[in-house]
Design a protein around this motif. Structure first.
Motif, PDB file in Angstrom:
ATOM      1  N   ARG A  86       1.306  -1.287   0.204  1.00 21.22           N
ATOM      2  CA  ARG A  86       0.495  -0.149   0.003  1.00 21.22           C
ATOM      3  C   ARG A  86       0.472   0.984   0.213  1.00 21.22           C
ATOM      4  N   VAL A 136      -5.089  10.517  -7.910  1.00 19.33           N
ATOM      5  CA  VAL A 136      -4.589   9.618  -7.204  1.00 19.33           C
ATOM      6  C   VAL A 136      -4.821   9.326  -5.208  1.00 19.33           C
ATOM      7  N   ASP A 165      -7.194  10.849  -3.425  1.00 20.98           N
ATOM      8  CA  ASP A 165      -8.441  10.411  -3.551  1.00 20.98           C
ATOM      9  C   ASP A 165      -8.728   8.712  -3.449  1.00 20.98           C
ATOM     10  N   GLN A 166      -7.936   8.413  -4.552  1.00 18.01           N
ATOM     11  CA  GLN A 166      -8.539   6.983  -4.974  1.00 18.01           C
ATOM     12  C   GLN A 166      -7.822   6.198  -3.938  1.00 18.01           C
ATOM     13  N   ASP A 214      -9.438   3.835  -1.355  1.00 19.69           N
ATOM     14  CA  ASP A 214      -9.387   1.778  -1.508  1.00 19.69           C
ATOM     15  C   ASP A 214      -8.900   2.084  -0.053  1.00 19.69           C
ATOM     16  N   ARG A 255     -11.992   1.557   1.460  1.00 18.97           N
ATOM     17  CA  ARG A 255     -12.983   0.646   2.091  1.00 18.97           C
ATOM     18  C   ARG A 255     -12.108  -1.343   2.130  1.00 18.97           C
ATOM     19  N   ILE A 269     -13.563  -4.292   3.873  1.00 15.76           N
ATOM     20  CA  ILE A 269     -14.521  -5.490   4.175  1.00 15.76           C
ATOM     21  C   ILE A 269     -13.422  -6.736   4.953  1.00 15.76           C
TER      22      ILE A 269
END
Lengths: 200, 200
Positions: free
Chosen positions: B159, B186, B188-189, B193, B196, B200
């Motif tokens: 990461r 990049v 923000d994403q 991510d 997110r 999970i």
DNA sequence: GGTAGGCTGGACCAGCCAGTCCAGTCGAGC
DNA sequence: GCTCGACTGGACTGGCTGGTCCAGCCTACC
């Protein structure tokens, strides 16, 4: 421009561009001289100025265009049909391979940096390249959407932009540190985050 | 090395480095001359060679180190304590702001590129900078893990590597296209991510 | 087969710029 | 206040390199 070139002339001009590109793949722009290019292309100075009347910068710009075309060509046929997860992975491998082989040199980057703002058109070369590259990625993501592999509400533009930025940075880090870890990480992470978006 | 410098000498040496850095923020390395630096620092050529006996490259390397230190300093205090989602977003804003203001110039990048392999130590400057930067990001992600905001099995290294690469590419694209879209995308994403991954 | 114009060779030039050198000043410590 | 060495100023140089020029060659076309 250059309408009047004969077949022989065109051949020589191309030989100069390709020879110069070869030189610039070995030494940095700031070090490469016209004499290097002459030696490598078996041409004389008058030929250089005959085909590139504006001088060195015009020649370098032509080389930059040549190199830019190469970048996307080297990713084909994979980049052109990113319509399945398998295709994405094949493309990923191709990119890593290409840049690992290229190693630390980045002729196009140094070229554009060197020409910089002084030469009109230099920036356009890289802007156009990046736009095309990004469009290809966006098309690939949309292909996955229409194949039902990705939800329709995905922000395609942002994904493509982030992915492109990641690649550029990965290549940059490959060139400055000599290790491809970052490039691999950004591609793996980018694709797997995309896949994960499919599940949600 | 330079043990024998008096207070006055040290002051002059620093004035030279900072003045040179200022010059290099305005013009590219390949264009900047010792005369430019002399003019901007009110020094004579003999002083330049007195403090940097190896010549121009030694001076440029010192400037590169100076600039590299600046990069992480400019991201503080945010980069140092990425222990909540809010902190990550504040840091994000800081990065975008910093590089938007810096605009198209990248003194450190051109410097290291220019010094290249010919000057030992040039590469180390950027390698070290990147390693520290990445460590800071990894520490931030781990802080979120210990705060229970992220699952323990997350691949922290990957990461962090991907995020760093994304930033570098975003900055690169900001500098070459003049638009901060990619950098913003990049970040923000990348952050979303990450969030997110928490779910999970 | 002649000729105009594209093509080629290479000597030459001029400016730039890193690096050298030496003469001179300043200031800290004795 | 003397002296030694750090510090400063600026003229000079030598090599490099982009660009010019002109004389001669080659070839497509008439």
């Amino acid at each position: 421009m250059h309408k009047e070139l004969t077949a022989k002339g065109r051949a020589t001009r191309n030989r100069i561009i390709e020879g110069a590109a070869a030189v610039l793949r070995e030494k940095d722009v700031s070090v490469a001289t016209l004499d290097d290019i002459m030696a490598h292309t078996r041409t004389s100075k008058s030929q250089l100025f005959h085909y590139f009347p504006e001088g060195k910068d015009e020649l370098l710009l032509a080389v930059a265009r040549h190199e830019a075309d190469q970048v996307l060509a080297d990713q084909q046929p994979y980049l052109g049909c990113l319509d399945s997860w398998e295709a994405w992975h094949r493309w990923r491998d191709q990119v890593v391979k290409r840049y690992t082989e290229q190693g630390e040199r980045c002729p196009l980057g140094s070229l554009v940096l060197h020409l910089g703002r002084s030469t009109p058109g230099a920036r356009d070369v890289v802007v156009t390249l990046m736009r095309r590259w990004e469009e290809n990625l966006a098309t690939g993501i949309r292909a996955l959407q229409t194949a039902g592999q990705l939800p329709a509400e995905l922000d395609v533009e942002q994904r493509a932009a982030a992915l492109l930025a990641g690649i550029q940075g990965g290549v940059l880090l490959l060139q400055s540190t000599g290790r491809a870890d970052h490039l691999r990480a950004v591609l793996d992470q980018g694709i797997s985050d995309l896949r994960r978006a499919a599940v949600i």
